[in-house]
Motif scaffolding. Structure first.
Motif, mmCIF file in Angstrom:
data_model
loop_
_atom_site.group_PDB
_atom_site.id
_atom_site.type_symbol
_atom_site.label_atom_id
_atom_site.label_comp_id
_atom_site.label_asym_id
_atom_site.label_seq_id
_atom_site.Cartn_x
_atom_site.Cartn_y
_atom_site.Cartn_z
ATOM 1 N N MET A 11 91.234 -32.398 11.402
ATOM 2 C CA MET A 11 91.585 -30.990 11.320
ATOM 3 C C MET A 11 92.506 -30.799 10.108
ATOM 4 S SD MET A 11 93.580 -28.546 14.100
ATOM 5 C CE MET A 11 92.336 -28.611 15.352
ATOM 6 N N SER A 12 92.210 -29.782 9.308
ATOM 7 C CA SER A 12 93.037 -29.511 8.128
ATOM 8 C C SER A 12 94.368 -28.884 8.543
ATOM 9 C CB SER A 12 92.293 -28.560 7.189
ATOM 10 O OG SER A 12 92.240 -27.259 7.747
ATOM 11 N N ASP A 13 95.314 -28.893 7.617
ATOM 12 C CA ASP A 13 96.614 -28.268 7.881
ATOM 13 C C ASP A 13 96.449 -26.776 8.189
ATOM 14 O OD1 ASP A 13 97.904 -30.667 7.495
ATOM 15 O OD2 ASP A 13 98.637 -30.177 5.480
ATOM 16 N N ALA A 14 95.559 -26.111 7.445
ATOM 17 C CA ALA A 14 95.334 -24.675 7.667
ATOM 18 C C ALA A 14 94.775 -24.434 9.065
ATOM 19 C CB ALA A 14 94.395 -24.108 6.610
ATOM 20 N N GLN A 15 93.845 -25.301 9.492
ATOM 21 C CA GLN A 15 93.285 -25.167 10.843
ATOM 22 C C GLN A 15 94.364 -25.379 11.898
ATOM 23 O OE1 GLN A 15 90.036 -28.084 10.100
ATOM 24 N NE2 GLN A 15 88.861 -26.728 11.470
ATOM 25 N N ALA A 16 95.205 -26.371 11.687
ATOM 26 C CA ALA A 16 96.275 -26.662 12.648
ATOM 27 C C ALA A 16 97.252 -25.483 12.727
ATOM 28 C CB ALA A 16 97.017 -27.939 12.256
ATOM 29 N N ARG A 17 97.599 -24.901 11.582
ATOM 30 C CA ARG A 17 98.513 -23.745 11.584
ATOM 31 C C ARG A 17 97.862 -22.543 12.265
ATOM 32 N NH1 ARG A 17 99.929 -26.079 6.645
ATOM 33 N NH2 ARG A 17 98.423 -24.827 5.484
ATOM 34 N N LEU A 18 96.571 -22.311 12.003
ATOM 35 C CA LEU A 18 95.869 -21.204 12.657
ATOM 36 C C LEU A 18 95.848 -21.416 14.168
ATOM 37 C CD1 LEU A 18 94.149 -18.627 12.691
ATOM 38 C CD2 LEU A 18 92.155 -20.065 12.246
ATOM 39 N N SER A 19 95.545 -22.623 14.596
ATOM 40 C CA SER A 19 95.527 -22.912 16.037
ATOM 41 C C SER A 19 96.908 -22.707 16.644
ATOM 42 C CB SER A 19 95.049 -24.343 16.286
ATOM 43 O OG SER A 19 93.690 -24.465 15.934
ATOM 44 N N ALA A 20 97.944 -23.164 15.959
ATOM 45 C CA ALA A 20 99.308 -22.993 16.466
ATOM 46 C C ALA A 20 99.669 -21.516 16.565
ATOM 47 C CB ALA A 20 100.299 -23.731 15.566
ATOM 48 N N MET A 21 99.292 -20.724 15.540
ATOM 49 C CA MET A 21 99.570 -19.278 15.583
ATOM 50 C C MET A 21 98.830 -18.624 16.740
ATOM 51 S SD MET A 21 99.828 -17.963 11.580
ATOM 52 C CE MET A 21 98.086 -17.788 11.454
ATOM 53 N N ALA A 22 97.572 -18.988 16.929
ATOM 54 C CA ALA A 22 96.780 -18.392 18.006
ATOM 55 C C ALA A 22 97.368 -18.745 19.366
ATOM 56 C CB ALA A 22 95.326 -18.849 17.914
ATOM 57 N N LEU A 23 97.714 -20.010 19.572
ATOM 58 C CA LEU A 23 98.280 -20.418 20.856
ATOM 59 C C LEU A 23 99.616 -19.729 21.115
ATOM 60 C CD1 LEU A 23 97.361 -24.214 20.840
ATOM 61 C CD2 LEU A 23 96.340 -22.400 22.249
ATOM 62 N N SER A 24 100.439 -19.613 20.090
ATOM 63 C CA SER A 24 101.707 -18.894 20.244
ATOM 64 C C SER A 24 101.460 -17.425 20.572
ATOM 65 C CB SER A 24 102.547 -18.994 18.967
ATOM 66 O OG SER A 24 102.997 -20.315 18.780
ATOM 67 N N SER A 25 100.475 -16.827 19.916
ATOM 68 C CA SER A 25 100.149 -15.411 20.171
ATOM 69 C C SER A 25 99.667 -15.201 21.596
ATOM 70 C CB SER A 25 99.085 -14.913 19.194
ATOM 71 O OG SER A 25 99.598 -14.903 17.884
#
Length: 145
Positions: free
Chosen positions: A1-15
């Motif tokens: 998983m790329s860094d961008a994918q990991a950040r997107l997943s983290a943002m989505a889970l936090s949201s």
């Protein structure tokens, strides 16, 4: 998983988690006025201007069916009224009634108190920054979808 994918997943889970927390808080704040979070959300959407059910759904990111059901209940309870829409014969505009405005006013003191506590924890400027960042994220996601 790329860094961008990991950040997107983290943002989505936090949201997703934040949405649940906001709904829980909204339920607690709205309960003394005899409202649910959903009813407060729909009623609150038309405080500044009359809107159609479809406009409320788009702005709030909820389904039209949910808005239709909730708005119907609010109309039945005398908190909203339907008005003619000069732009569209079939799509009525929803407006708060005096009773609806009173229900919102009943929520206001607890809402203000909670906002003050949150601001005390986050700080005024950081709270504003978070709000601006979330608005920016929403705008970008709207453009991309």
């Amino acid at each position: 998983m790329s860094d961008a994918q990991a950040r997107l997943s983290a943002m989505a889970l936090s949201s997703f988690a934040l949405n649940g927390q906001f709904l829980k808080i909204a339920e607690q704040l709205a309960a003394p006025a005899g409202l649910t979070a959903t009813r407060w959300q729909v009623l609150g959407a038309v405080l500044n201007e009359p809107l159609t059910q479809a406009e409320i759904a788009r702005r709030m990111g909820i389904t039209r069916q949910s808005v239709r059901r909730t708005a119907s209940q609010l109309v039945d309870d005398g908190l909203l009224r339907m008005a003619e829409n000069p732009s569209h014969r079939k799509a009525k505009l929803l407006q708060p009634t005096t009773q609806g405005l009173a229900a919102i006013e009943q929520i206001s003191p607890q809402h203000a108190a909670f906002a003050k506590v949150l601001e005390g924890r986050l700080g005024k400027s950081h709270m504003a920054e978070i709000s601006d960042t979330l608005a920016e994220l929403q705008s970008v996601l709207d453009e991309l979808s």
